[in-house]
Design a protein around this motif. Structure first.
Motif, PDB file in Angstrom:
ATOM      1  N   GLY A  71       3.931   1.070   2.428  1.00 54.84           N
ATOM      2  CA  GLY A  71       4.999   0.168   1.974  1.00 54.84           C
ATOM      3  C   GLY A  71       5.726   0.724   0.761  1.00 54.84           C
ATOM      4  N   GLY A 115       0.849  -1.198   0.000  1.00 56.63           N
ATOM      5  CA  GLY A 115       0.000   0.000   0.000  1.00 56.63           C
ATOM      6  C   GLY A 115       0.884   1.247   0.000  1.00 56.63           C
ATOM      7  N   LEU A 158     -16.292  -4.005  -2.391  1.00 53.56           N
ATOM      8  CA  LEU A 158     -15.447  -3.103  -3.198  1.00 53.56           C
ATOM      9  C   LEU A 158     -14.276  -3.852  -3.843  1.00 53.56           C
ATOM     10  N   LEU A 190      -5.127   1.382  -2.581  1.00 52.22           N
ATOM     11  CA  LEU A 190      -5.177   2.209  -3.795  1.00 52.22           C
ATOM     12  C   LEU A 190      -5.550   1.346  -5.014  1.00 52.22           C
TER      13      LEU A 190
HETATM   14  C1  LIG Z   1     -12.967   2.123   0.471  1.00 54.07           C
HETATM   15  C2  LIG Z   1     -11.876   3.027   0.934  1.00 54.07           C
HETATM   16  C3  LIG Z   1     -11.735   4.269   0.357  1.00 54.07           C
HETATM   17  C4  LIG Z   1     -10.726   5.118   0.784  1.00 54.07           C
HETATM   18  N1  LIG Z   1     -10.625   6.346   0.188  1.00 54.07           N
HETATM   19  C5  LIG Z   1      -9.641   7.168   0.588  1.00 54.07           C
HETATM   20  C6  LIG Z   1      -9.492   8.435  -0.023  1.00 54.07           C
HETATM   21  O1  LIG Z   1     -10.260   8.831  -0.883  1.00 54.07           O
HETATM   22  N2  LIG Z   1      -8.461   9.232   0.389  1.00 54.07           N
HETATM   23  C7  LIG Z   1      -7.583   8.835   1.355  1.00 54.07           C
HETATM   24  O2  LIG Z   1      -6.657   9.585   1.689  1.00 54.07           O
HETATM   25  N3  LIG Z   1      -7.707   7.638   1.952  1.00 54.07           N
HETATM   26  C8  LIG Z   1      -8.704   6.785   1.598  1.00 54.07           C
HETATM   27  N4  LIG Z   1      -8.830   5.583   2.204  1.00 54.07           N
HETATM   28  C9  LIG Z   1      -7.839   5.175   3.234  1.00 54.07           C
HETATM   29  C10 LIG Z   1      -6.521   4.717   2.581  1.00 54.07           C
HETATM   30  O3  LIG Z   1      -6.787   3.885   1.497  1.00 54.07           O
HETATM   31  C11 LIG Z   1      -5.647   3.999   3.612  1.00 54.07           C
HETATM   32  O4  LIG Z   1      -5.485   4.840   4.750  1.00 54.07           O
HETATM   33  C12 LIG Z   1      -4.266   3.674   3.033  1.00 54.07           C
HETATM   34  O5  LIG Z   1      -4.373   2.915   1.855  1.00 54.07           O
HETATM   35  C13 LIG Z   1      -3.419   2.922   4.057  1.00 54.07           C
HETATM   36  O6  LIG Z   1      -2.207   2.558   3.465  1.00 54.07           O
HETATM   37  P1  LIG Z   1      -1.326   1.355   4.019  1.00 54.07           P
HETATM   38  O7  LIG Z   1      -0.157   1.266   3.106  1.00 54.07           O
HETATM   39  O8  LIG Z   1      -1.068   1.541   5.465  1.00 54.07           O
HETATM   40  O9  LIG Z   1      -2.249   0.045   3.913  1.00 54.07           O
HETATM   41  P2  LIG Z   1      -3.056  -0.594   2.690  1.00 54.07           P
HETATM   42  O10 LIG Z   1      -3.300   0.383   1.592  1.00 54.07           O
HETATM   43  O11 LIG Z   1      -4.234  -1.252   3.313  1.00 54.07           O
HETATM   44  O12 LIG Z   1      -2.063  -1.689   2.124  1.00 54.07           O
HETATM   45  C14 LIG Z   1      -1.701  -2.819   2.868  1.00 54.07           C
HETATM   46  C15 LIG Z   1      -1.263  -3.912   1.921  1.00 54.07           C
HETATM   47  O13 LIG Z   1      -0.661  -4.960   2.681  1.00 54.07           O
HETATM   48  C16 LIG Z   1      -1.039  -6.213   2.141  1.00 54.07           C
HETATM   49  N5  LIG Z   1      -0.848  -7.213   3.189  1.00 54.07           N
HETATM   50  C17 LIG Z   1      -1.464  -7.265   4.383  1.00 54.07           C
HETATM   51  N6  LIG Z   1      -1.002  -8.303   5.116  1.00 54.07           N
HETATM   52  C18 LIG Z   1      -0.057  -8.903   4.348  1.00 54.07           C
HETATM   53  C19 LIG Z   1       0.771 -10.051   4.558  1.00 54.07           C
HETATM   54  N7  LIG Z   1       0.739 -10.746   5.701  1.00 54.07           N
HETATM   55  N8  LIG Z   1       1.623 -10.425   3.562  1.00 54.07           N
HETATM   56  C20 LIG Z   1       1.676  -9.714   2.391  1.00 54.07           C
HETATM   57  N9  LIG Z   1       0.898  -8.623   2.149  1.00 54.07           N
HETATM   58  C21 LIG Z   1       0.037  -8.226   3.125  1.00 54.07           C
HETATM   59  C22 LIG Z   1      -2.484  -5.991   1.744  1.00 54.07           C
HETATM   60  O14 LIG Z   1      -2.916  -6.943   0.779  1.00 54.07           O
HETATM   61  C23 LIG Z   1      -2.409  -4.577   1.162  1.00 54.07           C
HETATM   62  O15 LIG Z   1      -2.110  -4.627  -0.218  1.00 54.07           O
HETATM   63  C24 LIG Z   1      -9.837   4.712   1.798  1.00 54.07           C
HETATM   64  C25 LIG Z   1      -9.980   3.453   2.399  1.00 54.07           C
HETATM   65  C26 LIG Z   1     -10.995   2.621   1.977  1.00 54.07           C
HETATM   66  C27 LIG Z   1     -11.165   1.291   2.644  1.00 54.07           C
END
Ligand SMILES: Cc1cc2nc3c(=O)[nH]c(=O)nc-3n(C[C@H](O)[C@H](O)[C@H](O)COP(=O)(O)OP(=O)(O)OC[C@H]3O[C@@H](n4cnc5c(N)ncnc54)[C@H](O)[C@@H]3O)c2cc1C
Length: 336
Positions: free
Chosen positions: A10, A7, A116, A37
């Motif tokens: 990462g 995400g 979704l 994303l």
């Molecule tokens: C429906 C929705 C709409 C949103 N819209 C917005 C918006 O318009 N604007 C905004 O700013 N924010 C938005 N958000 C929030 C935003 O998407 C998140 O805050 C952001 O993506 C978090 O990023 P991250 O990298 O921490 O985690 P994530 O984007 O959740 O990525 C985590 C990744 O880790 C992977 N993963 C997890 N566990 C493991 C494992 N054990 N081994 C390998 N891979 C693993 C998952 O598959 C995923 O791909 C939205 C969220 C949702 C649910």
């Protein structure tokens, strides 16, 4: 350097650590990189070519991606801990809040992310077996939860050809402009109207969902009542009270639960590494993003709870700086 999760947290960390000269491998359990994303946020809100372009740049610059690889099951987290000098846990926060009321087990009631993710994969060209399909076409859709995730479900249901889309929220309708109760510099809680809402459907606030009713095992109705928040407690906080005789029902063939996320998945990698969790169940770190396990860091939603993309990017970059300092004893990466 092993990064778990592709995400924004990462990817931002991978970019910085790669620039600092480390060998970076990103492990992603999904079939494509991008995290929320990619398959959380619908294409009508985020064009995936932007994401593809950025990931192509990272690959060209040397970042390696191991897709379809879940750390904790496909590869043991303890193995990565031995083989890599440091690990960053950036797996997001996806355990959904449930609505455990009568009738919850009827077919046709789904979590927002299940809806979704599947719908976004279909837009990306993936075929879904008919038995697993969650489709709003020709259906009366009720989205429970008035936040951004709920709004994305509303937009998706419109695009799939729903007959009607109703979004309900337990809290009262927020003001449309900053009120005297929310003076600057307080962050105002204002009514948000997204393009999905402008496209159609109904929105109702201060609604309590009491029960699902169904026929032949499938959901058919959502039974609700109105709420009143006018009474306040000793601290001035609004008290929630059901309005007498305010019961009403909504016809529903598809119900989407978009009432938030509670914390990251605790099994798998987190369990194997035995990282400590904070009071909310998110991964606990010190100020330098390191967990209680030496060399294991965390950033993004997994550390701070469901948040925003900008926060995930900022945390990924800050964690990269801390990781570089941990590995090299000094760093030239920016703190932000
Ligand atoms: C429906 C929705 C709409 C949103 N819209 C917005 C918006 O318009 N604007 C905004 O700013 N924010 C938005 N958000 C929030 C935003 O998407 C998140 O805050 C952001 O993506 C978090 O990023 P991250 O990298 O921490 O985690 P994530 O984007 O959740 O990525 C985590 C990744 O880790 C992977 N993963 C997890 N566990 C493991 C494992 N054990 N081994 C390998 N891979 C693993 C998952 O598959 C995923 O791909 C939205 C969220 C949702 C649910």
């Amino acid at each position: 350097m092993a990064i778990v999760g592709s995400g924004p947290a990462g990817l931002a960390a991978a970019d910085q650590l790669n620039k600092a000269g480390h060998t970076v491998i990103v492990f992603e359990k999904d079939d494509k990189a991008g995290g929320m994303l990619r398959y959380g946020i619908p294409d009508f809100k985020l064009d995936k070519t932007v994401l593809d372009r950025r990931i192509a740049i990272l690959k060209k610059e040397g970042v390696k991606f191991m897709l379809n690889t879940e750390v904790g099951s496909d590869v043991k987290a303890s193995k990565l801990l031995k083989e890599f000098d440091a690990m960053l846990l950036a797996g997001g926060s996806r355990v959904a809040r449930d609505l455990k009321i009568e009738g919850r087990s009827f077919e046709g009631i789904h979590f927002a992310m299940d809806y979704l993710i599947q719908s976004n994969k279909r837009v990306a060209g993936k075929k879904i077996a008919a038995s697993k399909l969650i489709d709003a076409k020709g259906k009366r859709v009720v989205v429970i939860g008035g936040g951004d995730t709920g709004a994305d479900c509303v937009g998706m249901a419109h695009r799939q050809g729903a007959i009607s889309v109703v979004q309900i929220e337990v809290l009262p309708k927020p003001p449309e402009c900053r009120s005297a109760a929310q003076p600057w510099p307080k962050y105002p809680s204002l009514l948000k109207t997204s393009t999905s809402h402008e496209e159609g459907g109904e929105r109702h606030w201060a609604v309590l969902t009491k029960k699902f009713e169904g026929e032949g095992g499938r959901v058919k109705k959502v039974l609700c009542s109105r709420l009143d928040f006018s009474r306040k407690d000793d601290r001035g906080c609004p008290l929630m009270a059901e309005v007498p005789n305010s019961q009403f029902e909504l016809r529903a063939d598809l119900v989407i639960l978009a009432i938030g996320f509670i914390h990251p998945e605790h099994g798998g990698a987190l369990n194997q590494l035995k990282v400590s969790l904070d009071q909310k169940g998110n991964v606990k770190t010190s100020a330098d993003y390191m967990t209680c396990v030496k060399g294991v860091f965390s950033a993004g939603d997994m550390r701070r709870g469901q948040s925003l993309i900008v926060w995930a990017i900022a945390e990924g970059r800050k964690a990269a700086c801390a990781i570089d300092r941990y590995l090299m004893e000094k760093t030239s990466l920016p703190e932000m």
